[in-house]
Enzyme design. Structure first.
Site, PDB file in Angstrom:
ATOM      1  N   LYS A  37      -6.410  41.674  44.497  1.00 40.90           N
ATOM      2  CA  LYS A  37      -6.808  40.346  44.035  1.00 40.90           C
ATOM      3  C   LYS A  37      -5.573  39.670  43.450  1.00 40.90           C
ATOM      4  O   LYS A  37      -5.120  40.025  42.365  1.00 40.90           O
ATOM      5  CB  LYS A  37      -7.892  40.420  42.959  1.00 40.90           C
ATOM      6  CG  LYS A  37      -8.401  39.016  42.616  1.00 40.90           C
ATOM      7  CD  LYS A  37      -8.829  38.847  41.172  1.00 40.90           C
ATOM      8  CE  LYS A  37      -7.811  38.212  40.273  1.00 40.90           C
ATOM      9  NZ  LYS A  37      -7.352  36.859  40.565  1.00 40.90           N
TER      10      LYS A  37
ATOM     11  N   GLU B   8       0.156  47.549  33.118  1.00 41.72           N
ATOM     12  CA  GLU B   8       1.448  47.006  32.680  1.00 41.72           C
ATOM     13  C   GLU B   8       1.143  45.682  32.016  1.00 41.72           C
ATOM     14  O   GLU B   8       0.667  44.760  32.668  1.00 41.72           O
ATOM     15  CB  GLU B   8       2.384  46.769  33.874  1.00 41.72           C
ATOM     16  CG  GLU B   8       2.851  48.013  34.578  1.00 41.72           C
ATOM     17  CD  GLU B   8       3.784  48.856  33.746  1.00 41.72           C
ATOM     18  OE1 GLU B   8       4.212  48.425  32.658  1.00 41.72           O
ATOM     19  OE2 GLU B   8       4.072  49.987  34.179  1.00 41.72           O
TER      20      GLU B   8
ATOM     21  N   CYS C  82       7.635  39.307  31.942  1.00 38.04           N
ATOM     22  CA  CYS C  82       7.150  40.308  30.982  1.00 38.04           C
ATOM     23  C   CYS C  82       8.322  40.895  30.205  1.00 38.04           C
ATOM     24  O   CYS C  82       8.155  41.347  29.087  1.00 38.04           O
ATOM     25  CB  CYS C  82       6.391  41.391  31.718  1.00 38.04           C
ATOM     26  SG  CYS C  82       7.290  41.994  33.135  1.00 38.04           S
TER      27      CYS C  82
ATOM     28  N   GLU D 161       3.441  37.352  21.723  1.00 39.09           N
ATOM     29  CA  GLU D 161       4.033  36.996  23.010  1.00 39.09           C
ATOM     30  C   GLU D 161       3.775  35.518  23.278  1.00 39.09           C
ATOM     31  O   GLU D 161       2.634  35.066  23.199  1.00 39.09           O
ATOM     32  CB  GLU D 161       3.417  37.845  24.127  1.00 39.09           C
ATOM     33  CG  GLU D 161       4.067  37.602  25.466  1.00 39.09           C
ATOM     34  CD  GLU D 161       3.498  38.478  26.584  1.00 39.09           C
ATOM     35  OE1 GLU D 161       2.269  38.589  26.685  1.00 39.09           O
ATOM     36  OE2 GLU D 161       4.307  39.035  27.345  1.00 39.09           O
TER      37      GLU D 161
HETATM   38  P1  NAP Z   1      -3.772  37.673  33.048  1.00 32.71           P
HETATM   39  O1  NAP Z   1      -4.479  36.457  32.626  1.00 32.71           O
HETATM   40  O2  NAP Z   1      -4.113  38.957  32.382  1.00 32.71           O
HETATM   41  O3  NAP Z   1      -4.011  37.801  34.614  1.00 32.71           O
HETATM   42  C1  NAP Z   1      -3.547  38.886  35.371  1.00 32.71           C
HETATM   43  C2  NAP Z   1      -4.503  39.131  36.517  1.00 32.71           C
HETATM   44  O4  NAP Z   1      -5.756  39.592  36.001  1.00 32.71           O
HETATM   45  C3  NAP Z   1      -4.811  37.870  37.317  1.00 32.71           C
HETATM   46  O5  NAP Z   1      -4.948  38.207  38.673  1.00 32.71           O
HETATM   47  C4  NAP Z   1      -6.138  37.433  36.726  1.00 32.71           C
HETATM   48  O6  NAP Z   1      -6.889  36.623  37.579  1.00 32.71           O
HETATM   49  C5  NAP Z   1      -6.806  38.780  36.516  1.00 32.71           C
HETATM   50  N1  NAP Z   1      -7.922  38.783  35.574  1.00 32.71           N
HETATM   51  C6  NAP Z   1      -8.211  37.883  34.588  1.00 32.71           C
HETATM   52  N2  NAP Z   1      -9.343  38.245  33.935  1.00 32.71           N
HETATM   53  C7  NAP Z   1      -9.802  39.371  34.525  1.00 32.71           C
HETATM   54  C8  NAP Z   1     -10.925  40.228  34.311  1.00 32.71           C
HETATM   55  N3  NAP Z   1     -11.817  39.983  33.341  1.00 32.71           N
HETATM   56  N4  NAP Z   1     -11.079  41.314  35.093  1.00 32.71           N
HETATM   57  C9  NAP Z   1     -10.189  41.588  36.066  1.00 32.71           C
HETATM   58  N5  NAP Z   1      -9.106  40.813  36.335  1.00 32.71           N
HETATM   59  C10 NAP Z   1      -8.900  39.728  35.566  1.00 32.71           C
HETATM   60  O7  NAP Z   1      -2.201  37.528  32.918  1.00 32.71           O
HETATM   61  P2  NAP Z   1      -1.310  36.303  33.393  1.00 32.71           P
HETATM   62  O8  NAP Z   1      -1.468  35.222  32.399  1.00 32.71           O
HETATM   63  O9  NAP Z   1      -1.558  35.990  34.819  1.00 32.71           O
HETATM   64  O10 NAP Z   1       0.155  36.946  33.301  1.00 32.71           O
HETATM   65  C11 NAP Z   1       0.884  36.926  32.128  1.00 32.71           C
HETATM   66  C12 NAP Z   1       0.777  38.239  31.383  1.00 32.71           C
HETATM   67  O11 NAP Z   1       1.135  39.316  32.228  1.00 32.71           O
HETATM   68  C13 NAP Z   1       1.728  38.336  30.225  1.00 32.71           C
HETATM   69  O12 NAP Z   1       1.078  38.916  29.119  1.00 32.71           O
HETATM   70  C14 NAP Z   1       2.828  39.249  30.715  1.00 32.71           C
HETATM   71  O13 NAP Z   1       3.536  39.927  29.726  1.00 32.71           O
HETATM   72  C15 NAP Z   1       2.086  40.153  31.599  1.00 32.71           C
HETATM   73  N6  NAP Z   1       2.962  40.753  32.601  1.00 32.71           N
HETATM   74  C16 NAP Z   1       3.332  42.046  32.413  1.00 32.71           C
HETATM   75  C17 NAP Z   1       4.172  42.662  33.317  1.00 32.71           C
HETATM   76  C18 NAP Z   1       4.552  44.098  33.113  1.00 32.71           C
HETATM   77  O14 NAP Z   1       4.971  44.719  34.064  1.00 32.71           O
HETATM   78  N7  NAP Z   1       4.422  44.655  31.932  1.00 32.71           N
HETATM   79  C19 NAP Z   1       4.652  41.956  34.424  1.00 32.71           C
HETATM   80  C20 NAP Z   1       4.276  40.615  34.576  1.00 32.71           C
HETATM   81  C21 NAP Z   1       3.419  40.035  33.656  1.00 32.71           C
HETATM   82  P3  NAP Z   1      -6.713  35.003  37.525  1.00 32.71           P
HETATM   83  O15 NAP Z   1      -5.336  34.695  37.938  1.00 32.71           O
HETATM   84  O16 NAP Z   1      -7.707  34.540  38.496  1.00 32.71           O
HETATM   85  O17 NAP Z   1      -6.995  34.595  36.103  1.00 32.71           O
END
Ligand code: NAP
Ligand code: MG
Length: 496
Positions: free
Chosen positions: A175, A250, A284, A386
């Site tokens: 997804k 992650e 990240c 963050e």
């Molecule tokens: P996010 O809101 O957590 O979204 C990540 C993924 O999860 C998206 O595909 C999102 O779908 C999906 N998602 C949202 N709610 C969900 C649920 N209840 N159940 C299952 N899946 C769900 O994160 P983001 O805002 O896209 O990305 C930013 C964050 O990612 C930051 O905190 C960053 O630090 C972290 N990040 C970490 C790494 C690492 O390797 N540590 C790398 C990159 C990013 P939708 O897009 O449809 O909302």
């Protein structure tokens, strides 16, 4: 008319979504629709998991070196299409072309590394305690793996997960993030062109709650690999814990760069600029705290503010741009809220930026000035939380020990960096910093795929992506004992 893209289910592209459609917009020009995607739900998740389950029965029997050859061909195709993929990625998520080229390159590197794993996937062969008996361990695939990915590395992160999973003999349902499905759709087309059998790699576009959540709940999905925010990761961990699924997480970071009084300041400056403002701080591993030794702080801040104020913010497709837009309106609002909080926090000073850019070339997109707060202390929210944008918090310290104490004052533990010419301090920092990654005289960003990637504390749950360590997520160990003595031999008992 904007291009219509589909879900990929069992080798078929299906543009119809059970919940309608979703628009993918360009954050540098909100009026430009990059594509129309299906808004899917549980119906598509069920269909994709069932296709993946069926495909698994044959795919797991394909010899791993052959599986690796298909991934190698996918890497070759990514080389061929690199420029096109980078441009598409820049249009759908904003970062500058140099960075999206790098993102695609990371996928290529992963393809070539994982193709090689098809001929390695080492296990152990060990002596047995009984005569005429031998023991060894082999890696076996887990089954259908669900993948949920963020928007900031639309190609690198999906390939980090999918390529090792496929080489190990698993099948995949992914997804993609709502903001960046187009890159993952291209990845699906590339895998098809490379000769991956139908059903091995399935894509379901849609929201986190509509597609991500049912994917985690589905009883035939044996493992979930997630990259994203800490909040969503925690929800996924609960579901997978309850259902006893393998899960790798992650999540967030609050990474810091330390600059000691003996550092090469020009070098440390380049690192801080790239670490804090590359990808508009939406990595990240982005540098979001800068810890300066008091002796060099004043001089370094002056250098930093001067150079950061010159950064050219704009459309990532323009070769002159150094910092692209923020991914969308709600992310912009979240970052502006942190800037407001920072301004109100005791003693923190807004030394640069802080404002949304809305005029001229910036009128149609989500652009923000590079922003620097000085005088930040560990009692402030902008020290701890963050922000995920081009906002840098500068903290001053009196000693190396205090620098280590501050860097470790974090709920997260992804990346870290120290600039120093003192080899003893460098090695003490490697030992004492609580993070999955430490750079010496380099910025907090710049991971290479042949080393494990991931973090400690609130960033991860003990798994690592990249390198051979990722294989632990996508395989189960089987221990094999072959007794060729022709009689019952009892381990731990018949040892005389
Ligand atoms: P996010 O809101 O957590 O979204 C990540 C993924 O999860 C998206 O595909 C999102 O779908 C999906 N998602 C949202 N709610 C969900 C649920 N209840 N159940 C299952 N899946 C769900 O994160 P983001 O805002 O896209 O990305 C930013 C964050 O990612 C930051 O905190 C960053 O630090 C972290 N990040 C970490 C790494 C690492 O390797 N540590 C790398 C990159 C990013 P939708 O897009 O449809 O909302
Ligand atoms: Mg988009």
């Amino acid at each position: 008319m904007a291009k219509r893209y589909g879900n990929l289910i069992g080798g078929k592209w299906i543009t119809q979504g059970s919940k309608g459609t979703l628009e993918n917009r360009n954050p540098a020009n909100d009026r430009e629709i990059v594509g129309i995607f299906p808004q899917s739900g549980i119906k598509e998740v069920n269909a994709a998991v069932s296709a993946a389950k069926k495909a698994f029965e044959k795919w797991r029997l394909v010899p791993a070196p052959k599986r690796g050859e298909i991934i190698k061909r996918a890497g070759d195709l990514m080389v061929k299409y690199k420029e096109e993929l980078a441009k598409l990625e820049t249009r759908e998520m904003g970062k500058i072309l140099d960075e999206t080229r790098g993102d695609v390159q990371e996928g290529i590197d992963t393809a070539y590394y994982m193709a090689g794993e098809g001929r390695r996937m080492f296990g152990d062969t060990v002596p047995c305690e009984l005569p005429n008996k031998t023991g060894f361990s082999i890696r076996q695939p887990v089954g259908v793996c669900g993948m949920i990915t963020p928007w900031n590395f639309p190609m690198a992160i999906p390939t980090w997960k999918a390529f090792p999973a496929l080489v190990c003999g698993n099948t995949v349902v992914i997804k993609p993030a709502t903001d960046t499905p187009a890159t993952v759709v291209r990845l699906g087309e590339i895998l098809e062109e490379a000769g991956l059998p139908p059903g091995c790699f399935n894509i379901i576009c849609g929201s986190g709650s509509g597609v991500g959540a049912p994917l985690c709940e589905h009883p035939d999905v044996r493992a979930i690999s997630f990259t994203g925010s800490t909040n969503v990761g925690a929800q996924i961990a609960e579901v997978c814990g309850r259902l006893n699924k393998k899960v790798s997480l992650e999540m967030g970071g609050k990474n810091a760069q330390i600059v000691m009084d003996d550092a090469d300041l020009d070098l440390a400056l380049q690192g801080a600029l790239w670490g804090a403002f590359g990808t508009s701080g939406q990595r990240c591993t982005a540098t979001s705290r800068l810890i300066l030794h008091k002796k060099i702080a004043k001089k370094f801040i002056a250098m930093l503010v001067k150079e950061a104020s010159k950064l050219r913010v704009g459309n990532g497709l323009d070769a002159k741009t150094q910092m692209g837009p923020i991914v969308n309106e709600s992310a912009m609002k979240g970052i502006l809220e942190y800037i407001r909080i920072g301004k109100e926090e005791d003693k923190a000073t807004l030394a640069l930026g802080g404002k949304q850019l809305k005029r001229g070339n910036h009128a149609k997109g989500w652009f923000l000035e590079p922003t620097i707060f000085t005088g930040v202390t560990h009692k402030m929210r902008i020290f701890w939380e963050e922000i995920f944008g081009p906002v840098l918090s500068v903290i001053e310290v009196k000693s190396f020990d205090e620098a280590i104490e501050r860097i470790n004052q974090s709920h997260f533990g992804l990346s870290s960096s120290i600039y120093t010419r003192d080899v003893n301090r460098a090695f003490a920092a490697i030992r004492d910093i609580e993070a999955g990654i430490t750079y010496i005289n380099g910025p907090t960003i710049g991971a290479e795929i042949q080393l494990p990637f991931g973090g400690v504390k609130g960033t991860g749950n003990g798994h690592r992506e990249s390198s051979h360590t990722v294989l632990d997520m996508f395989t189960e160990w089987k221990s094999v004992y072959v007794d060729f003595s022709g009689q019952l031999q009892r381990a731990q008992i018949d040892t005389e």
